[in-house]
Enzyme design. Structure first.
Site, PDB file in Angstrom:
ATOM      1  CB  CYS A 234      47.105  41.377  33.650  1.00  0.00           C
ATOM      2  SG  CYS A 234      48.614  40.526  34.217  1.00  0.00           S
ATOM      3  CB  THR A 235      44.820  39.222  38.739  1.00  0.00           C
ATOM      4  OG1 THR A 235      46.087  39.642  39.230  1.00  0.00           O
ATOM      5  CG2 THR A 235      44.441  37.899  39.369  1.00  0.00           C
TER       6      THR A 235
END
Length: 348
Positions: A85-86
């Site tokens: 999910c960066t």
């Protein structure tokens, strides 16, 4: 045999544990982090094949299905995964290229929908950071594209941001879940909260059954000291003065501190943040800085056994790697208790 599940972006296996508690059997897992792969193989010894230790962008759907022992033309019952999910995490928005939606990891959402369209499972669960739903130029186009691709793959779905504490997890951890079914199957609905309380100045969940607190979760747990638990350096000596549930704001003029150390709102909210035993833990991060909490109310970093309790992993769950790797594996994981609640919402 239980319904066959395939796991993508498996990490330490938190989502997989919940899926199995709900009656499915994870038969294939794909993960590229070596320590997480070792953790999966140590705790999921019934996989049909060893963990696929590859980047999903370099792995065909056929290879994943083969690893699950599914013959050509057979489909898994369930596909699960949480693409990294960066690009959309709140903590990443300070980077200009991420705010602009240019992070290459964003393409991992499309890797998930590619496997979904090709593997054609009966059901799927996709988990991600709730910031993916934000109405900004990074998140909004990516989220709308994701939903279009799920529909184009032939699935109907329910989507919601679920707060882990509302489902019995002793941690304030909001996450986006998308729960779907192949067209022709009843569209599943995400589960209603089982507990409730206060979160970010508002009420959440059910009022009649309170959240599980950090104190309740850690009660009776016997742990040995760990070398990494000592908080030293420039600010470590300040931690004992912070009250449970407090943070660096304790040392500001606005809080009437006699010797202010920080300007008001000059640090991230989790700086010198300490657990309150009367509340769920704040969100535990995968890669915290040296002064980023939550810290234990005994003025130290949380021990591995305590982290597992706060994520609802079993006490006997074995994590592989150095302390920083274990923190990352847990901080990136889906709490198994929340995963179980979501999976049980699927039709029998």
């Amino acid at each position: 045999m239980a319904g066959v599940a395939i796991s993508l972006f498996s990490g330490a296996g938190g989502l997989d544990l919940g899926v199995e508690r709900a009656g499915y059997e994870v038969r294939a897992a794909l993960e590229r982090n070596p320590d997480a792969c070792d953790t999966m193989e140590k705790n999921f010894d019934h996989l049909a094949s060893p963990v696929i230790r590859k980047d999903i962008l370099e792995t065909s759907t056929e290879e994943i299905l083969d690893a699950a022992g599914l013959k050509k033309g057979k489909h898994p019952e369930l596909l699960v995964g949480g693409p990294p999910c960066t690009p959309f995490s709140k903590s990443g928005f300070w980077l200009d290229y991420k705010r602009a939606g240019l992070d290459p990891d964003a393409s991992l959402l499309q890797a998930y929908t590619r496997v979904l369209a090709e593997a054609k499972p009966r059901y799927f669960i996709l988990e991600n950071v709730y910031a993916l739903t934000y109405n900004n130029k990074a998140s909004r186009p990516a989220f709308e594209r994701l939903l279009r691709e799920i529909t184009a793959a032939g699935y109907t779905f329910d989507r919601q941001v679920l707060h882990a504490a509302d489902y019995g997890v002793p941690q304030a951890r909001p996450r986006l879940f998308i729960l779907g079914a192949r067209e022709g199957e009843p569209t599943p609905s995400l589960p209603d909260p089982k507990r409730g309380g206060r979160w970010e100045r508002r009420a959440t969940g059910r009022a009649d059954t309170p959240h599980v607190t950090a104190g309740e979760a850690l009660a009776g747990l016997v742990t040995d000291p760990e070398p990494e638990e000592i908080v030293g350096g420039k600010y470590g000596h300040l931690l004992p003065e912070v009250p449970p549930g407090g943070n660096y704001l304790h040392f500001t003029a606005e809080r009437n501190h006699p010797d202010p150390q920080f300007a008001w709102r000059s640090k991230y909210w989790s700086f010198l943040l300490k657990l309150d035993p009367e509340k769920p833990s704040p969100t535990i991060q995968a890669q915290p800085g040296p002064y980023i909490g939550p810290f234990h109310w005994e003025n130290r970093r949380l021990r591995v056994a305590e982290l597992k309790r706060l994520f609802t992993f079993p006490d006997n769950f074995e994590l592989v790697g150095r302390r920083s790797s274990i923190q990352a594996q847990l901080g990136n994981s889906v709490p198994p208790l929340l995963a179980e609640a979501v999976t049980r919402a699927l039709p029998a």
